[in-house]
Design a protein around this motif. Structure first.
Motif, PDB file in Angstrom:
ATOM      1  N   ALA B  27       0.837  -1.210   0.000  1.00  0.00           N
ATOM      2  CA  ALA B  27       0.000   0.000   0.000  1.00  0.00           C
ATOM      3  C   ALA B  27       0.863   1.247   0.000  1.00  0.00           C
ATOM      4  O   ALA B  27       0.625   2.198  -0.736  1.00  0.00           O
ATOM      5  CB  ALA B  27      -0.921  -0.011   1.223  1.00  0.00           C
ATOM      6  N   VAL B  28       1.901   1.160   0.844  1.00  0.00           N
ATOM      7  CA  VAL B  28       2.803   2.324   0.925  1.00  0.00           C
ATOM      8  C   VAL B  28       3.492   2.563  -0.408  1.00  0.00           C
ATOM      9  O   VAL B  28       3.607   3.693  -0.884  1.00  0.00           O
ATOM     10  CB  VAL B  28       3.860   2.112   2.042  1.00  0.00           C
ATOM     11  CG1 VAL B  28       4.888   3.209   1.977  1.00  0.00           C
ATOM     12  CG2 VAL B  28       3.175   2.094   3.402  1.00  0.00           C
ATOM     13  N   THR B  29       3.980   1.479  -1.013  1.00  0.00           N
ATOM     14  CA  THR B  29       4.633   1.620  -2.323  1.00  0.00           C
ATOM     15  C   THR B  29       3.676   2.228  -3.337  1.00  0.00           C
ATOM     16  O   THR B  29       4.033   3.125  -4.093  1.00  0.00           O
ATOM     17  CB  THR B  29       5.101   0.252  -2.841  1.00  0.00           C
ATOM     18  OG1 THR B  29       5.773  -0.442  -1.795  1.00  0.00           O
ATOM     19  CG2 THR B  29       6.027   0.426  -4.031  1.00  0.00           C
ATOM     20  N   ALA B  30       2.433   1.728  -3.345  1.00  0.00           N
ATOM     21  CA  ALA B  30       1.444   2.245  -4.285  1.00  0.00           C
ATOM     22  C   ALA B  30       1.218   3.736  -4.076  1.00  0.00           C
ATOM     23  O   ALA B  30       1.183   4.521  -5.034  1.00  0.00           O
ATOM     24  CB  ALA B  30       0.118   1.496  -4.138  1.00  0.00           C
ATOM     25  N   LEU B  31       1.132   4.083  -2.807  1.00  0.00           N
ATOM     26  CA  LEU B  31       0.941   5.499  -2.488  1.00  0.00           C
ATOM     27  C   LEU B  31       2.117   6.337  -2.980  1.00  0.00           C
ATOM     28  O   LEU B  31       1.947   7.433  -3.514  1.00  0.00           O
ATOM     29  CB  LEU B  31       0.799   5.669  -0.964  1.00  0.00           C
ATOM     30  CG  LEU B  31      -0.626   5.970  -0.511  1.00  0.00           C
ATOM     31  CD1 LEU B  31      -0.876   5.365   0.849  1.00  0.00           C
ATOM     32  CD2 LEU B  31      -0.828   7.481  -0.480  1.00  0.00           C
ATOM     33  N   CYS B  32       3.335   5.794  -2.789  1.00  0.00           N
ATOM     34  CA  CYS B  32       4.527   6.493  -3.278  1.00  0.00           C
ATOM     35  C   CYS B  32       4.440   6.755  -4.765  1.00  0.00           C
ATOM     36  O   CYS B  32       4.673   7.852  -5.243  1.00  0.00           O
ATOM     37  CB  CYS B  32       5.785   5.658  -2.996  1.00  0.00           C
ATOM     38  SG  CYS B  32       6.472   6.008  -1.407  1.00  0.00           S
ATOM     39  N   MET B  33       4.085   5.699  -5.486  1.00  0.00           N
ATOM     40  CA  MET B  33       4.033   5.857  -6.940  1.00  0.00           C
ATOM     41  C   MET B  33       2.966   6.857  -7.340  1.00  0.00           C
ATOM     42  O   MET B  33       3.162   7.678  -8.236  1.00  0.00           O
ATOM     43  CB  MET B  33       3.752   4.485  -7.581  1.00  0.00           C
ATOM     44  CG  MET B  33       4.934   3.547  -7.456  1.00  0.00           C
ATOM     45  SD  MET B  33       4.698   2.059  -8.441  1.00  0.00           S
ATOM     46  CE  MET B  33       4.735   2.730 -10.073  1.00  0.00           C
TER      47      MET B  33
END
Lengths: 197, 252
Positions: B27-33
């Motif tokens: 989720a965090v990675t997705a948010l980063c992107m």
């Protein structure tokens, strides 16, 4: 005061003369729209002030003015023009003023009140005819003083005497002695012969 | 923007380090992107806004250039002064001058507002208004002669005026003289010839040749840009001829 007006267009000349007559009703004013006649009229008339258009018939009005000034350096040159860009160049001829068209009465009044070479109320004509005898020297002193733009008080200070003394000299009651005449010539920037004739 | 991405990257690294469940890190990675793409989008929008401002600036600059070249303050102030003088001495001529001046202003303002080409006949009207105004106070007589074999073409507005102005000021000068405007069709081109019979002995001061250059230069550029036209100047002892050639189009 003698004024010469030169512009390409006669109507512009007429317009200027109209205002100049209002401002200086006693002045002798001559105008021309023929650039070839300027030098001729200048020699004839010996004006104190010359109004000249910078873009005179494609010619360089500044160059024409330069030639006039070479003949009589104490001539006031006032340029009239439609462009501001020549302002700096005009100072090559120590112009008295630089007026940008359209010209109005206030601009002319201002220019005439701040001439580079102030014009005295005493003319050469008057010196020849009206003032005779000792009072000629007084009149000449006054003329030179006015052309330097000095008041009597200012001149007194520079000479090292009091104002009433200057007044007496100028009105012909007294005549300055020789050392004073030399001082006057020095301060007023004229030759002694101009004062004593 | 970058700060939030950075923070989130750090948080992601921390979570990774402390061995949190994968769903969380994903989720965090997705948010980063997502943040990154939002950032790119905002940069793009700013670039577009900047380029729009630049385009507007260029347009204003070019309008100002047209303004500078088409408006002749010296001429205008002279005309106004002449009208002022005439109101005191000759009201009829003053009225005529004011009428001509209004026409002059109308065509010039229109030319500034729109870069469209105009019919040649309209340009001829502009020229005649200009000559009438210039004639108000002119010592000599300016004769305008037309020899028009071609008429139905278009030309950039006020392209002939600088040529006529030169003909009057530096050609026929104060004595007066004749200006001939002739048109014809030649080799698929419309040819416009403007001849003056000025034999005035002119002092070719630097300023004069400068002015001749600048005024005609601007016309040359407009002709080339707007209709692919060319201009040649030929000065002789008996006068000056300016020749304009415009490729024929199927207009008019």
């Amino acid at each position: 005061m003698k004024i010469l007006v030169a512009d390409d267009h006669q109507l512009v000349v007429d317009d200027l003369i109209y205002y100049l007559k209002k401002l200086r009703p006693d002045a002798e004013i001559v105008g021309t729209s023929e650039p070839d006649r300027i030098a001729e009229l200048f020699d004839e008339m010996k004006p104190d002030v010359v109004f000249i258009d910078i873009e005179l018939d494609g010619r360089n009005g500044i160059a024409v003015a330069k030639k006039l000034q070479e003949k009589r350096p104490r001539t006031n040159i006032i340029y009239i023009t439609g462009y501001e860009k020549y302002a700096l160049e005009s100072y090559k001829t120590y112009a008295s003023a630089f007026l940008v068209k359209p010209i109005d009465e206030d601009m002319l009044r201002d220019a005439l009140e701040h001439l580079r070479f102030p014009v005295s109320s005493i003319t050469d004509e008057m010196l020849r005819k009206q003032y005779l005898g000792d009072s000629v020297i007084g009149a000449r002193i006054q003329k030179c003083r006015e052309e330097c733009g000095l008041t009597r008080a200012e001149l007194a200070e520079k000479i090292g005497c009091v104002m009433p003394t200057i007044q007496r000299w100028e009105t012909g009651v007294r005549v300055p002695d020789i050392p004073m005449i030399m001082k006057l010539a020095n301060v007023l920037g004229v030759e002694i012969s101009e004062l004593i004739g | 923007m970058l700060v939030t991405i950075f923070i989130q990257a750090v948080l992601a690294a921390v979570r990774e380090f402390y061995d949190l469940p994968p769903s969380m890190t994903n989720a965090v990675t997705a948010l980063c992107m997502l943040n990154y793409y939002i950032y790119l989008f905002m940069i793009e929008r700013q670039t577009i806004a900047d380029s729009l401002i630049q385009k507007e600036l260029d347009l204003t600059k070019s309008e100002l250039t047209v303004l500078r070249n088409q408006i002749q303050p010296h001429f205008i102030y002279n005309v106004l002064t002449m009208i002022r003088s005439l109101t005191r001495t000759d009201t009829e001529r003053a009225v005529t001058a004011i009428n001509n001046f209004s026409k002059y202003l109308k065509t010039h303002i229109k030319a500034i507002q729109s870069e469209d080409m105009i019919p040649f006949e309209d340009e001829l009207k502009n020229v005649s208004v200009y000559v009438e105004l210039a004639q108000t106070d002119y010592p000599g007589k300016i004769e305008l002669i037309y020899d028009l074999k071609e008429n139905g073409f278009y030309i950039p507005a006020l392209s002939l005026e600088p040529i006529i102005e030169n003909a009057i000021q530096h050609g026929i000068s104060r004595q007066g003289g004749r200006i001939t405007v002739s048109t014809m069709s030649e080799n698929g081109e419309t040819v416009i010839r403007i001849t003056d019979n000025g034999t005035a002995k002119k002092e070719m001061t630097q300023k004069v040749s400068e002015r001749l250059g600048v005024g005609l230069d601007n016309t040359r550029k407009r002709l080339s840009k707007q209709c692919g036209g060319r201009m040649d100047v030929n000065m002789t002892d008996s006068g000056c001829t300016v020749t304009i050639r415009i490729p024929e189009t199927r207009r008019g």
